[in-house]
Scaffold this active site. Sequence first.
Site, PDB file in Angstrom:
ATOM      1  N   ARG A 189      43.295  38.063  40.226  1.00  0.00           N
ATOM      2  CA  ARG A 189      42.368  38.812  40.838  1.00  0.00           C
ATOM      3  C   ARG A 189      41.416  39.217  39.672  1.00  0.00           C
ATOM      4  O   ARG A 189      41.450  39.444  38.358  1.00  0.00           O
ATOM      5  CB  ARG A 189      42.772  40.141  41.288  1.00  0.00           C
ATOM      6  CG  ARG A 189      43.506  41.421  40.525  1.00  0.00           C
ATOM      7  CD  ARG A 189      44.665  42.694  41.148  1.00  0.00           C
ATOM      8  NE  ARG A 189      43.180  43.189  41.756  1.00  0.00           N
ATOM      9  CZ  ARG A 189      42.867  43.285  43.028  1.00  0.00           C
ATOM     10  NH1 ARG A 189      43.748  42.901  44.193  1.00  0.00           N
ATOM     11  NH2 ARG A 189      42.548  44.549  42.875  1.00  0.00           N
ATOM     12  N   GLU A 225      39.482  42.579  54.558  1.00  0.00           N
ATOM     13  CA  GLU A 225      39.387  43.747  56.024  1.00  0.00           C
ATOM     14  C   GLU A 225      38.554  44.499  56.280  1.00  0.00           C
ATOM     15  O   GLU A 225      38.091  45.177  54.240  1.00  0.00           O
ATOM     16  CB  GLU A 225      40.868  44.690  54.904  1.00  0.00           C
ATOM     17  CG  GLU A 225      41.254  45.543  55.887  1.00  0.00           C
ATOM     18  CD  GLU A 225      42.935  46.425  55.336  1.00  0.00           C
ATOM     19  OE1 GLU A 225      42.914  45.647  54.366  1.00  0.00           O
ATOM     20  OE2 GLU A 225      43.221  47.362  55.676  1.00  0.00           O
ATOM     21  N   LYS A 272      38.644  49.236  46.562  1.00  0.00           N
ATOM     22  CA  LYS A 272      38.218  50.062  47.958  1.00  0.00           C
ATOM     23  C   LYS A 272      39.091  51.395  47.972  1.00  0.00           C
ATOM     24  O   LYS A 272      37.924  51.913  48.201  1.00  0.00           O
ATOM     25  CB  LYS A 272      39.021  48.993  49.050  1.00  0.00           C
ATOM     26  CG  LYS A 272      37.588  48.149  49.304  1.00  0.00           C
ATOM     27  CD  LYS A 272      37.623  47.209  50.478  1.00  0.00           C
ATOM     28  CE  LYS A 272      38.421  46.377  51.106  1.00  0.00           C
ATOM     29  NZ  LYS A 272      38.278  45.615  51.671  1.00  0.00           N
TER      30      LYS A 272
HETATM   31  P1  ATP Z   1      41.250  46.472  47.480  1.00  0.00           P
HETATM   32  O1  ATP Z   1      41.717  46.429  45.835  1.00  0.00           O
HETATM   33  O2  ATP Z   1      39.989  46.618  46.697  1.00  0.00           O
HETATM   34  O3  ATP Z   1      41.497  46.949  48.599  1.00  0.00           O
HETATM   35  P2  ATP Z   1      41.467  44.228  49.210  1.00  0.00           P
HETATM   36  O4  ATP Z   1      42.750  43.239  48.905  1.00  0.00           O
HETATM   37  O5  ATP Z   1      42.510  44.615  49.820  1.00  0.00           O
HETATM   38  O6  ATP Z   1      40.761  45.115  47.819  1.00  0.00           O
HETATM   39  P3  ATP Z   1      40.092  42.491  50.862  1.00  0.00           P
HETATM   40  O7  ATP Z   1      39.452  43.342  52.471  1.00  0.00           O
HETATM   41  O8  ATP Z   1      41.633  42.111  51.972  1.00  0.00           O
HETATM   42  O9  ATP Z   1      40.295  43.233  50.122  1.00  0.00           O
HETATM   43  O10 ATP Z   1      40.419  41.739  49.989  1.00  0.00           O
HETATM   44  C1  ATP Z   1      39.756  40.130  50.634  1.00  0.00           C
HETATM   45  C2  ATP Z   1      39.829  39.148  49.425  1.00  0.00           C
HETATM   46  O11 ATP Z   1      39.178  39.632  48.131  1.00  0.00           O
HETATM   47  C3  ATP Z   1      41.314  38.696  49.261  1.00  0.00           C
HETATM   48  O12 ATP Z   1      41.655  37.300  50.119  1.00  0.00           O
HETATM   49  C4  ATP Z   1      41.713  39.520  48.033  1.00  0.00           C
HETATM   50  O13 ATP Z   1      43.098  38.576  47.809  1.00  0.00           O
HETATM   51  C5  ATP Z   1      40.194  39.256  47.890  1.00  0.00           C
HETATM   52  N1  ATP Z   1      40.011  40.295  46.219  1.00  0.00           N
HETATM   53  C6  ATP Z   1      40.240  41.575  46.470  1.00  0.00           C
HETATM   54  N2  ATP Z   1      40.421  42.373  45.417  1.00  0.00           N
HETATM   55  C7  ATP Z   1      39.987  41.250  45.002  1.00  0.00           C
HETATM   56  C8  ATP Z   1      39.705  41.129  43.465  1.00  0.00           C
HETATM   57  N3  ATP Z   1      39.464  42.475  42.188  1.00  0.00           N
HETATM   58  N4  ATP Z   1      39.615  39.671  42.596  1.00  0.00           N
HETATM   59  C9  ATP Z   1      39.700  38.760  42.752  1.00  0.00           C
HETATM   60  N5  ATP Z   1      39.385  38.308  44.313  1.00  0.00           N
HETATM   61  C10 ATP Z   1      39.662  40.047  45.355  1.00  0.00           C
HETATM   62 MG    MG Z   2      43.687  43.449  51.037  1.00  0.00          MG
END
Ligand code: ATP
Ligand code: MG
Length: 554
Positions: free
Chosen positions: A266, A40, A276
């Site tokens: 994760r 995102e 984020k």
């Molecule tokens: P955050 O929790 O940091 O805001 P998010 O999941 O909201 O992260 P996205 O941009 O939606 O951020 O994530 C893109 C991809 O990265 C998704 O498929 C998510 O599952 C993966 N992802 C996010 N954080 C992690 C992590 N700590 N370890 C592994 N994969 C991750």
């Molecule tokens: Mg997300």
Amino acid sequence: MAEPDPPPTTGEPADFIREIVSDDVRAGRHQTVVTRFPPEPNGYLHVGHAKSICLNFGIAREFGGRCHLRFDDTNPLKEEQEYIDSIKEDVRWLGFEWGEHLYNASDYFDQLYQWAELLVGQGLAYVDDQSADQIRETRGTLTEGGRDSPYRNRSVEENLDLFRRMRGGEFPDGARVLRAKIDMASPNINLRDPVMYRILHARHPMTGDKWCVYPGYDYAHGQSDAIEGITHSLCTLEFEDHRPLYDWFIEHLPVPSRPRQYEFARLNLTYTVLSKRFLLRLVSEGRVRGWDDPRMPTISGLRRRGFPPEALRQFAEAIGVAKRESVVEYAALEHAVRDVLNRTAARKMAVLRPLRVVLTNYPEGRTEEFPALNNPEAPSAGTRPVPFSRTLYLERDDFMEDPPRKFYRLAPGREVRLRYAYLITCQEVVKDAAGRIVELRCTYDPATRGGSAPDGRSPRATLHWVSAPHAVRAEVRLYEHLFRQADPGAGGDLLADLNPRSEEVLAECQVEPGAGRLAPGERVQFERLGYFCVDPDRTATLRDAWAKVQAREG
Ligand code: ATP
Ligand code: MG
């Protein structure tokens, strides 16, 4: 930049996901393996995303398939072009390429809307006039079912009419939503009539003012996967409970393919936070100097810190992919970084806290050059000439006027080796009026040229040095963990756990002349000190600025 590691050709699958993909390929279930990385664009990527990138692009590469980069841009309020640009830069820097397969969830807004109307037409979705609060209150809990909305049994005609008017802009933000009609009594909260569309009169970076209704993540994601022909939709464990909903939409819509979602744990790392939202807070509240501050766990921060992309890939491979949540030691990341830099970083000499040394018996105005190894781990890297003269800088910490036992470095009357150069002996300590040591007066032994004595005597200490008239002044920044605790926020307040000493700026450092000519982003090892990276920031001072790759040597 080095090429990414070649795909493994033999052996067992490295993890349960590769095992699934491998089985699917062997059983002929897919012609081509297609994965996607779906960020995102609401912030910069962090090292957790690097794990996901390495997994998705890595699998595509290993199985001869492809990986799409898809911006999950369903929330126009939080998304910015700056984030889109940084995400592309970071994925490429990590060594991966999406080629022509760059997509946006917003590319599918038309199709998603049509499918939503289809569900309405089949009595599988309805317009709810309840407020967001009311919907939350009637959703039930983990142990208790939800309650039906009074609008749940509207006719198909009324729903279609209202949904079209929602789209047409007749209603203000939040006035109505479109919900899937599944089961308010389901033990899975995600199936209790989830919201598919909300009204939001907001300009979208891609679609402009075309839409005032936007699909939610759960509705947009699986259908986007299906449109792109994603075979394996890999996401983190928090989406496990969403999978039945993911499948429900796929089953009830005439989608062109049937992707399957698989979940993995994760990445969590000690001494930092991978969220984020929280990282955005550090940036917007000025706790760090930006998303790419070298203390940040963002990919751009680690890049600026000097972490090489191959180290992040090596780290991702070392930690593996599993189904169980765990916390990885930050030291494991640093280990991968040191492993790569030890093989690749050129050696230089630098003095961080300089102490002037005059060799009283060395001729004034004379300069010698000594060949210094560029990398003892890679003899092919050769040598460089390092200038030597009568006035040198040594590290303040390498001298003690009154040394305790076991301090073998320089002290009054003691002889040490200057790496590549001569043995020197400290004859006199010069102090200022305040009693602070400002200079050492030493003698060198001309018979020890190159650093070895003909009589075989060998001092216990070999020190690094730079020649004062040849040295380049530099600013060096030393970094420690962003947080003082391994598990930041355990006490309930993340900000309270920030490490107030995470950055130390040393403004009066002296580096050998060749180190002053390196380009921003270049990484070196300063002998006996650790790895450093030339910082792109040359605005603060006209001097070179260096960032230490990591503070603690293993
Ligand atoms: P955050 O929790 O940091 O805001 P998010 O999941 O909201 O992260 P996205 O941009 O939606 O951020 O994530 C893109 C991809 O990265 C998704 O498929 C998510 O599952 C993966 N992802 C996010 N954080 C992690 C992590 N700590 N370890 C592994 N994969 C991750
Ligand atoms: Mg997300």
